[in-house]
Design a protein around this motif. Structure first.
Motif, mmCIF file in Angstrom:
data_model
loop_
_atom_site.group_PDB
_atom_site.id
_atom_site.type_symbol
_atom_site.label_atom_id
_atom_site.label_comp_id
_atom_site.label_asym_id
_atom_site.label_seq_id
_atom_site.Cartn_x
_atom_site.Cartn_y
_atom_site.Cartn_z
ATOM 1 N N UNK A 86 -55.227 32.109 57.789
ATOM 2 C CA UNK A 86 -54.031 32.196 56.941
ATOM 3 C C UNK A 86 -53.523 30.682 56.716
ATOM 4 N N UNK A 87 -53.318 30.607 55.350
ATOM 5 C CA UNK A 87 -52.803 29.091 55.158
ATOM 6 C C UNK A 87 -51.799 28.997 54.110
ATOM 7 N N UNK A 88 -51.281 27.966 53.929
ATOM 8 C CA UNK A 88 -50.224 27.808 52.942
ATOM 9 C C UNK A 88 -50.320 26.166 52.472
ATOM 10 N N UNK A 89 -49.711 26.254 51.206
ATOM 11 C CA UNK A 89 -49.895 24.915 50.653
ATOM 12 C C UNK A 89 -48.440 24.335 50.011
ATOM 13 N N UNK A 90 -48.232 23.219 50.838
ATOM 14 C CA UNK A 90 -47.019 22.694 49.988
ATOM 15 C C UNK A 90 -47.384 21.471 49.155
ATOM 16 N N UNK A 91 -46.784 21.691 47.896
ATOM 17 C CA UNK A 91 -47.034 20.810 46.842
ATOM 18 C C UNK A 91 -45.623 20.055 46.601
ATOM 19 N N UNK A 92 -45.808 18.567 46.696
ATOM 20 C CA UNK A 92 -44.733 17.559 47.064
ATOM 21 C C UNK A 92 -44.855 16.245 46.288
ATOM 22 N N UNK A 93 -43.760 15.827 45.738
ATOM 23 C CA UNK A 93 -43.842 14.464 45.151
ATOM 24 C C UNK A 93 -44.241 13.239 46.156
ATOM 25 N N UNK A 94 -45.333 12.645 45.628
ATOM 26 C CA UNK A 94 -45.702 11.336 46.289
ATOM 27 C C UNK A 94 -45.852 10.336 45.390
ATOM 28 N N UNK A 95 -45.188 9.084 45.796
ATOM 29 C CA UNK A 95 -45.180 7.962 45.327
ATOM 30 C C UNK A 95 -46.275 6.952 44.964
ATOM 31 N N UNK A 96 -46.961 6.774 44.017
ATOM 32 C CA UNK A 96 -47.995 6.199 43.847
ATOM 33 C C UNK A 96 -47.930 4.722 43.510
ATOM 34 N N UNK A 97 -48.081 4.337 42.419
ATOM 35 C CA UNK A 97 -47.808 3.195 41.837
ATOM 36 C C UNK A 97 -46.163 2.640 41.842
ATOM 37 N N UNK A 98 -45.780 1.709 41.363
ATOM 38 C CA UNK A 98 -44.393 1.250 41.252
ATOM 39 C C UNK A 98 -43.671 2.419 40.328
ATOM 40 N N UNK A 99 -42.828 3.165 40.856
ATOM 41 C CA UNK A 99 -42.070 4.053 40.046
ATOM 42 C C UNK A 99 -42.828 5.208 39.683
ATOM 43 N N UNK A 100 -44.004 5.188 39.918
ATOM 44 C CA UNK A 100 -45.026 6.392 39.324
ATOM 45 C C UNK A 100 -44.961 7.552 40.406
ATOM 46 N N UNK A 101 -44.860 8.810 40.115
ATOM 47 C CA UNK A 101 -45.154 9.896 41.069
ATOM 48 C C UNK A 101 -46.008 10.668 40.640
ATOM 49 N N UNK A 102 -46.699 11.385 41.670
ATOM 50 C CA UNK A 102 -47.800 12.276 41.296
ATOM 51 C C UNK A 102 -47.457 13.715 42.305
ATOM 52 N N UNK A 103 -48.082 14.718 41.962
ATOM 53 C CA UNK A 103 -47.730 15.779 42.869
ATOM 54 C C UNK A 103 -48.951 15.971 43.883
ATOM 55 N N UNK A 104 -48.658 15.668 45.094
ATOM 56 C CA UNK A 104 -49.823 15.952 45.843
ATOM 57 C C UNK A 104 -49.715 17.399 46.846
#
Ligand SMILES: CCCCCCCCCCCCC/C=C/[C@@H](O)[C@H](COP(=O)(O)O)NC(=O)CCCCCCCCCCCCCCC
Ligand SMILES: Nc1ncnc2c1ncn2[C@@H]1O[C@H](COP(=O)(O)OP(=O)(O)O)[C@@H](O)[C@H]1O
Ligand SMILES: [Ca+2]
Length: 554
Positions: A86-104
């Motif tokens: 039984x598992x769950x996934x949390x999607x969240x904002x991660x900062x990558x390069x300067x000012x750039x965000x991705x969804x991790x």
């Protein structure tokens, strides 16, 4: 934060290791358990933490994720899945390069179905408390903006994120110029949306801006033709997915022009108020502007570039070089009401949570308005002269071509615009000035440039004047550039003035009155973040940490 503030605390599995996971109202954090650390001979326990307000969504296990792993870990993954199905996934904002965000994503496993479901429920309850997040959006896509990738960018990069965040959308792909503006003005049922999203460039944003502002004024009985009217702020937020040529409004409010970053700012419900300039000719309303109002150089670049639309964003470079070589100047008179605060050269840049922009001046209580009433002419100044460029930058106008922008210290929401006057000078001087927009040197540090922070200004062009600088030099120089430009510098009488570039649109009049309307709109953005944003609290406090143990925090 004491451990009793925890909403949940469990031992779960993450990447085949046992972890302690803890959640309070603001932070979700996890670290390897002692047992797991000893097994892995890890000296230091690494605490991972993310802010609840930057969680995009939580879902039951996403099966695809296991498939991305290596063969060795695939075997381990299979084992974990069998033991802890039984598992769950949390999607969240991660900062990558300067000012750039991705969804991790981070996935937690458990042997206990009820426990896994409890985690999903409690995280969702916390997300539901974030009431400023949009649930329903109206999206307009300009399929012809920039490199004509708007539709693809939205479908491939943005729609899946909105879907994951359970945001419902109505999408309109525009069929003609002003389609979005007209739809917003008269048709759209704005009560059903928390925001309007613009997929395109600054020109497309301008359509949305005009549609929303004029709808709001109509609904509130305000006549926008009155230059002194106090406009009613728009209640609907605007999101920008950059898919245009300059994308300056996105770049200057987010710090980058990346569609995924912008989508995430929309999802987390960021809010950035923004000043809007209203532009009038005599007593008739012309347009609104949020970025650049440019007469002379930038007006001429834009006018020339319109004929080269087929070239895409490169049209501005070609027209820029051509306009630079034409080296025209224009005569006119500019009067302005200086702002009583700040200075365009004070090097105090507008950043996320900017203290200068915290106070919203209202037309009733501002010093400048009182001063103006008590002394009708007192505050106003007039400058006459010959100008290569007159630019009013209501924000920095940072963009990929000039990462610090036309006025690096301009503020997004301080109720002022920076008036930059570039007087007649040599080509070399003007080139040096332009080049300084791309390096660390101060572009205002020239004898022929002056800059004023103002709340209002009027411009009146001199009748009949337009010259190429060489025309008036005592010994006219023949440069290699003249023949190249002669066809374009053969202006007819109508062209004896330059044009105003108003956020990428040409204004039909040169004589204009401009007034800054403080914080008239709000974007789904937070301004440019100073640095990698820190957690609001130290996640070490989420655990009662044992002495003599080393911990490191993300
Ligand atoms: C020598 C290099 C000099 C680089 C100077 C770059 C300054 C750039 C400042 C740009 C401010 C942009 C303000 C925003 C304007 C937009 O609203 C608006 C519309 O955007 P959209 O098409 O996405 O809808 N965009 C524009 O009006 C485009 C302005 C672009 C100006 C580019 C000027 C390039 C100048 C090149 C001069 C080269 C001289 C070379 C001599 C050998
Ligand atoms: N479907 C359409 N067909 C033609 N023009 C459009 C359409 N939708 C929007 N426009 C117009 O295209 C112009 C440029 O749009 P924009 O998205 O800013 O691209 P760019 O940054 O390349 O200039 C805007 O003036 C806008 O009004
Ligand atoms: Ca401003």
């Amino acid at each position: 934060m004491e451990t009793q503030d925890r909403l949940l605390f469990s031992k779960l599995f993450h990447k085949h290791r046992q972890v302690e996971v803890t959640l309070n109202r603001s932070v979700l954090a996890w670290k390897e358990t002692e047992k797991s650390r000893k097994r892995n001979r890890a000296e230091t326990a690494h605490i991972h933490a993310l802010q609840v307000c930057e969680i995009v969504a939580v879902h039951t296990k996403d099966d695809d994720q296991d498939n991305k792993e290596t063969r060795r870990s695939r075997a381990e993954a299979k084992q974990t899945s069998q033991l802890y199905p039984h598992a769950f996934t949390v999607s969240y904002v991660r900062r990558t390069r300067l000012h750039q965000w991705c969804c991790s994503e981070v996935m937690f496993h458990s042997a206990n179905q009820a426990l896994s479901e409890q985690w999903i429920t409690v995280i969702n309850e916390q997300l539901a408390l974030l009431t400023h997040r949009p649930k329903s959006l109206l999206v307009y896509i300009n399929p012809y903006g920039g490199k004509r990738r708007g539709k693809r960018i939205y479908e491939q990069k943005v729609a899946p994120l909105f879907g994951r965040a359970c945001i419902s959308t109505d999408v309109i792909v525009t069929e003609r110029a002003n389609h979005a503006r007209d739809h917003l003005k008269t048709e759209a049922n704005l009560d059903t949306y928390d925001g309007v999203v613009c997929v395109g460039g600054d020109g497309m944003f301008s359509e949305i801006l005009h549609g929303l502002i004029s709808r709001t004024q109509t609904d509130n009985g305000v006549d926008p033709n009155q230059p002194d009217a106090e406009l009613v702020p728009c209640s609907v937020h605007i999101g920008i997915i950059p898919a245009g040529s300059t994308d300056c409004i996105c770049f200057a409010t987010v710090g980058t022009n990346d569609p995924v970053t912008s989508a995430l700012h929309i999802i987390v419900g960021d809010s950035q108020p923004m000043d809007v300039c209203s532009v009038h000719h005599n007593d008739s309303f012309l347009r609104y502007s949020v970025s650049l109002l440019g007469y002379g150089f930038y007006g001429d670049v834009l006018k020339d570039s319109e004929r080269k639309r087929w070239m895409g964003p490169a049209r501005y470079d070609l027209s820029g070089v051509k306009t630079f070589l034409s080296h025209n100047y224009y005569e006119g008179s500019i009067s302005f009401l200086p702002a009583d605060m700040g200075d365009p050269r004070d090097k105090l840049q507008c950043r996320s949570g900017c203290s200068v922009c915290q106070h919203k001046p209202s037309s009733k209580d501002t010093q400048w308005e009182k001063k103006e009433k008590s002394d009708k002419v007192g505050g106003w100044r007039t400058i006459r002269g010959k100008f290569i460029a007159i630019n009013a930058a209501s924000m920095s106008c940072a963009c990929p071509r000039s990462p610090k922008g036309l006025s690096p210290s301009a503020h997004l929401a301080d109720g002022t615009t920076d008036l930059i006057l570039v007087r007649k000078c040599s080509r070399l001087d003007f080139l040096t000035h332009l080049l300084r927009h791309t390096n660390k040197e101060d572009q205002f540090d020239h004898s022929f440039v002056e800059v004023h922070r103002v709340r209002r200004f009027n411009f009146q062009p001199q009748q009949n004047e337009m010259h190429s600088l060489e025309d008036l030099t005592e010994t006219p120089k023949k440069t290699g550039f003249r023949p190249i430009c002669s066809a374009q510098t053969n202006y007819n009488s109508q062209d004896s003035h330059s044009s105003w570039n108003c956020d990428g649109e040409i204004l039909p009049h040169a004589a204009i009155r401009v007034s800054v309307q403080p914080q008239l709109i709000r974007l789904f953005a937070r301004g440019i973040e100073e640095q990698q944003q820190c957690l609001l609290e130290d996640p070490c406090t989420l655990w009662a940490l044992e002495p003599n143990t080393h911990y490191s925090v993300d």
